[in-house]
Design a protein around this motif. Structure first.
Motif, mmCIF file in Angstrom:
data_model
loop_
_atom_site.group_PDB
_atom_site.id
_atom_site.type_symbol
_atom_site.label_atom_id
_atom_site.label_comp_id
_atom_site.label_asym_id
_atom_site.label_seq_id
_atom_site.Cartn_x
_atom_site.Cartn_y
_atom_site.Cartn_z
ATOM 1 N N GLY A 165 -11.499 14.826 31.987
ATOM 2 C CA GLY A 165 -12.665 13.902 31.984
ATOM 3 C C GLY A 165 -13.357 13.947 30.477
ATOM 4 O O GLY A 165 -14.499 13.378 30.246
ATOM 5 N N LEU A 166 -12.842 14.902 29.443
ATOM 6 C CA LEU A 166 -13.547 15.060 28.373
ATOM 7 C C LEU A 166 -12.986 14.292 27.056
ATOM 8 O O LEU A 166 -11.633 14.343 27.195
ATOM 9 C CB LEU A 166 -13.585 16.802 27.988
ATOM 10 N N THR A 167 -13.816 13.709 26.265
ATOM 11 C CA THR A 167 -13.340 13.413 24.973
ATOM 12 C C THR A 167 -14.018 13.868 23.595
ATOM 13 O O THR A 167 -14.744 14.683 23.947
ATOM 14 C CB THR A 167 -13.758 11.766 24.970
ATOM 15 N N ILE A 168 -13.307 13.708 22.660
ATOM 16 C CA ILE A 168 -13.887 14.276 21.419
ATOM 17 C C ILE A 168 -14.208 13.197 20.505
ATOM 18 O O ILE A 168 -13.117 12.353 20.103
ATOM 19 C CB ILE A 168 -12.845 15.505 20.824
ATOM 20 N N ALA A 169 -15.277 13.326 19.748
ATOM 21 C CA ALA A 169 -15.639 12.294 18.926
ATOM 22 C C ALA A 169 -15.597 12.767 17.516
ATOM 23 O O ALA A 169 -16.101 13.761 17.284
ATOM 24 C CB ALA A 169 -16.988 11.704 19.125
ATOM 25 N N GLU A 170 -14.605 12.289 16.556
ATOM 26 C CA GLU A 170 -14.519 12.814 15.047
ATOM 27 C C GLU A 170 -15.631 12.997 14.506
ATOM 28 O O GLU A 170 -16.542 11.813 14.222
ATOM 29 C CB GLU A 170 -13.301 12.064 14.450
ATOM 30 N N ALA A 209 -9.042 11.528 23.897
ATOM 31 C CA ALA A 209 -9.036 12.178 25.020
ATOM 32 C C ALA A 209 -8.835 13.586 24.538
ATOM 33 O O ALA A 209 -7.869 13.943 23.556
ATOM 34 C CB ALA A 209 -7.912 11.945 25.931
ATOM 35 N N LEU A 210 -9.617 14.669 25.125
ATOM 36 C CA LEU A 210 -9.224 16.114 24.694
ATOM 37 C C LEU A 210 -7.881 16.548 25.048
ATOM 38 O O LEU A 210 -7.209 17.605 24.522
ATOM 39 C CB LEU A 210 -10.354 16.920 25.693
ATOM 40 N N GLY A 266 -14.966 17.881 15.522
ATOM 41 C CA GLY A 266 -15.582 16.785 16.532
ATOM 42 C C GLY A 266 -16.560 17.326 17.479
ATOM 43 O O GLY A 266 -16.741 18.383 17.716
ATOM 44 N N ALA A 267 -17.283 16.473 18.107
ATOM 45 C CA ALA A 267 -18.149 16.603 19.077
ATOM 46 C C ALA A 267 -17.655 16.425 20.503
ATOM 47 O O ALA A 267 -16.869 15.314 20.701
ATOM 48 C CB ALA A 267 -19.283 15.834 18.934
#
Length: 267
Positions: A27-32, A49-50, A15-16
């Motif tokens: 505050g971080l997320t991860i996009a698959e 959410a991370l 993921g990004a």
């Protein structure tokens, strides 16, 4: 871009990582990403959410190629000369662990030490007999690494396979950062038992490498083919010192992030 490999409720994915790490993980997320991250990226639309996923080692390399004594101050602290050519050795893929995974102290060693390092991740199509320009094109990105070493075994064995090759002796992470200028970055290693009272053990800059990153990748590629996903560890600055049960060791590299691992005995 920051590319991570992570475990979630439905399995494992690349993921990004989105957001600014300086603001903290909340505050971080991860996009698959669909499939692997080499080549054109395609996103599945899923996002977490991370804090709701577990980061894994960002890549599973076929081999980890390491460079010894690539900082003059580290060579000097161990009483060694700076090599005239890159000094290469290998760590097995089974030594690789990810963020927050435990470094396990083997019963065979009384002196296990940390070595904070910049790690290079090779991208598609790899590198074979590459000149400097081709070597630079072969680099996918960079991450943090800890070349954990049983120093007493390194001295007694006369070669480094056992000292460098124990399971859990190659933490890498937290993610792969792409498009980064690594010519002059701070490398820091901190060790402690309390997150608020970490002691700085190593503090150096990549500009002090004896052999720079493109030169290393080119040199290695004339010895062995580097495959997509392979990892090159570029050496450690001075300040290596022992780890003991109960420690946490954190490797921080400017522009990349933090790789943190607890230290435990072998079960």
């Amino acid at each position: 871009m920051r590319i991570a490999r992570f475990a979630h409720a439905k399995g494992m994915s690349f993921g990004a990582v989105e957001g600014e790490p300086e603001a903290g993980p909340q505050g971080l997320t991860i996009a698959e990403i669909e499939g692997h991250p080499f080549g054109k990226l395609s996103f599945s639309g899923a996002r977490w959410a991370l804090s709701d996923v577990r980061l894994l080692s960002p890549i599973l390399p076929s081999k980890v190629v390491c460079v010894g004594r690539n900082y003059a101050d580290h060579a000097a602290e161990l009483g060694n000369d700076v090599p005239k050519e890159p000094l290469l050795f290998l760590k097995p893929s089974t030594s690789v662990i990810g963020p927050r995974d435990a470094i396990r102290l083997p019963i065979f060693s009384k002196q296990v030490e940390h070595e904070a390092e910049l790690a290079v991740v090779i991208g598609a199509p790899g590198a074979r007999r590459a000149d400097r320009a081709a070597a630079e094109r072969a680099i996918f990105g960079y991450t943090c690494a800890n070349d954990v070493t049983a120093r007493d075994l390194q001295r007694s064995d006369g070669q480094w396979t056992r000292a460098k090759g124990f399971d859990s002796f190659c933490p890498i992470g937290p993610w792969i950062t792409t498009g980064l200028d690594v010519s002059d970055l701070e490398i820091r290693c901190e060790v402690g038992r309390n997150p608020d009272e970490m002691e700085v053990r190593q503090l150096g800059r990549t500009k002090d490498m004896v052999f720079d990153v493109p030169g290393l990748v080119s040199y290695i590629s004339h010895v062995m083919t580097l495959l997509p996903g392979d990892v090159v560890l570029t050496g450690t600055p001075a300040g290596v010192s022992p780890l003991v049960e109960g420690d946490t060791v954190a490797v921080r590299i400017e522009g990349i992030g933090e790789l943190s691992n607890p230290v435990v005995p072998v079960a």
